[in-house]
Design a protein around this motif. Structure first.
Motif: not given
Length: 476
Positions: A271, A274, A317, A347, A349, A462
């Protein structure tokens, strides 16, 4: 029949709601494999002196780096090169423009029968000027605010408040208020100058600088902080009878300057768009070499990211480390980052900043929602072997300084609270130098930030960052 009608009505109502409102948020947890890797990362970080060496490099090769100065520009180049040498995959800068304040010289003295020099330093934002006047002493901010209009005409106000050392630095709330608001309050009563007992907890002849501000419509007056022994000396003299003081400052605003937030990334494995945001601020005041404030924060966060970069597999991430510009004079770098990246807030976290020295982290707190409670507890359990426990409500929790503006707009945040018992012995003084950094303590900090960032970047789900309505974020 009535029960069936109620059930049917509820079903229709739920069907009319958006799916996100009708369904509870997904529970967030961290995979067991990531927890296992975090334990190994923690041990590796504790055995590494990288954070210590990065801090040494910044404070030695650049030294003091007041925002807008030539050294500030060198610090930006240092940070870009350091990120690259540490293995960060992407490094870039974002401009931050602000008013430029300069210090040139400063002098103070008691005049008359007890003539003697005073050890003091101009407050950032003070105008230059030379004034002489009788001293009027106040022991708290409320007394200064309550002084009758015009009662300080031709006088120098002296606010004599002594901070006490506390682990969470709680007294700095008042110390900072006296510094930032005291000169305006004094000037509004007619004072021609302002002196304060430094916002610090030491007993050394080392004055503490820091920013002050003047309200619109108030004519700025020369404002300075006395070293603690000198404040005590002046207090004793005032108790003997009227005292006249001369305050001469050569300083002031000089146009605008542009510096940069310097940003390095360790790219996420699945990801990458993110991010988990960590950092410290690159600028410092000019009296010391900015080791605890905030060279250590830069060293801790850079080292944390670099240690994650060396792992065989990166977390899902991206880890983004920011060396923020000009925190000291108004969170300019943090505000600029929040403004530039608000469209990408979902985006992000979570964010956390190290800006409270380099003593050991003892507490953890976060703003995570209820559906992320399990993940939050998992992070805390991985931090526990470092001596870190859940922070008591109201005791040191909150986003770091430069993360604050983004957190006000909806960024999820975490607090890794450092022991601040001795922080204000050194804060904003000539004594803020590299020799004050304890190698073992800063390694514990780097280990904590590495574990936190890695686990946050590995979480399945999330943490809920989302933009607040404009009126809600503006009200904080």
């Amino acid at each position: 029949m009535r029960i069936r009608l109620i059930v049917a009505a509820l079903a229709l109502a739920l069907g009319a709601l958006p799916a996100s409102a009708a369904k509870a948020p997904k529970a967030v947890r961290i995979p067991d494999a990531a927890m296992s890797q975090a334990a190994k990362l923690r041990d590796q970080a504790l055995a590494s002196d990288l954070a210590y060496r990065i801090t040494e490099s910044l404070t030695t090769e650049v030294g003091a780096r007041m925002a807008g100065s030539e050294a500030d520009a060198r610090a930006v180049e240092w940070a870009k090169a350091k990120f690259k040498s540490l293995g960060y995959e992407k490094v870039w800068t974002e401009p931050v423009t602000f008013p430029k304040w300069e210090r040139r010289s400063e002098h103070g003295a008691v005049l008359g029968a007890h003539s003697q020099p005073l050890s003091l330093t101009a407050l950032g934002g003070s105008p230059g000027g030379a004034v002489e006047g009788d001293v009027v002493r106040f022991t708290d901010f409320a007394s200064l605010e309550a002084a009758p209009a015009g009662s300080l005409a031709g006088k120098i106000a002296f606010l004599d408040f002594q901070m006490e050392p506390k682990r969470d630095g709680a007294d700095y709330g008042m110390g900072s208020r006296i510094r930032t608001r005291g000169p305006t309050a004094a000037a509004s009563k007619g004072a021609i100058g302002y002196l304060m007992h430094s916002a610090g907890t030491d007993s050394h002849r080392m004055p503490h600088t820091g920013i002050t501000r003047f309200d619109d419509g108030v004519s700025p007056i020369p404002a300075a902080a006395l070293a603690s022994p000198d404040a005590q000396q002046l207090s004793r003299l005032v108790a003997m009878g009227p005292q006249r003081v001369r305050l001469a400052l050569d300083c002031g605003w000089n146009g605008e300057a542009t510096s940069y937030n310097v940003i390095g990334e360790v790219r996420g494995s699945s990801k990458p768009d993110e991010v988990v945001l960590i950092g410290g601020h690159l600028d410092s005041w000019d009296l010391g070499t900015g080791a605890i404030d905030d060279g250590a924060g830069v060293g801790i966060s850079m080292a944390a990211g670099a240690l994650i970069a060396k792992m065989p597999k990166h977390p899902a991430r991206t880890i983004r480390v920011v060396a923020f510009a000009n925190e000291e004079q108004g969170l300019h770098g943090g505000r600029a980052y929040a403004a530039a990246h608000l469209p990408q807030i979902t985006k992000h976290q979570i964010g956390a900043e190290s800006d409270f020295g380099a003593d050991r982290i003892y507490g953890y707190a976060s703003s995570l929602p209820e559906n992320a409670h399990e993940a939050d507890e998992q992070i805390l359990s991985a931090l526990a072997p470092l001596g870190i426990t859940r922070l008591e409500a109201g005791k040191g929790e909150g986003p770091g300084s430069d993360v604050g503006p983004f957190a006000q707009q909806g960024l999820a945040w975490a607090s890794l609270a450092q022991d601040g018992t001795h922080y204000f012995d050194l804060h904003h003084t000539p004594d803020d130098t590299f020799d004050k950094i304890d190698p073992g303590a800063i390694q514990q900090n780097a280990a904590a930030y590495a574990v936190f960032a890695y686990l946050a970047a590995s979480a399945d789900g999330s943490f809920g960052s989302s933009a607040k309505p404009a009126d809600a974020s503006a009200s904080h």
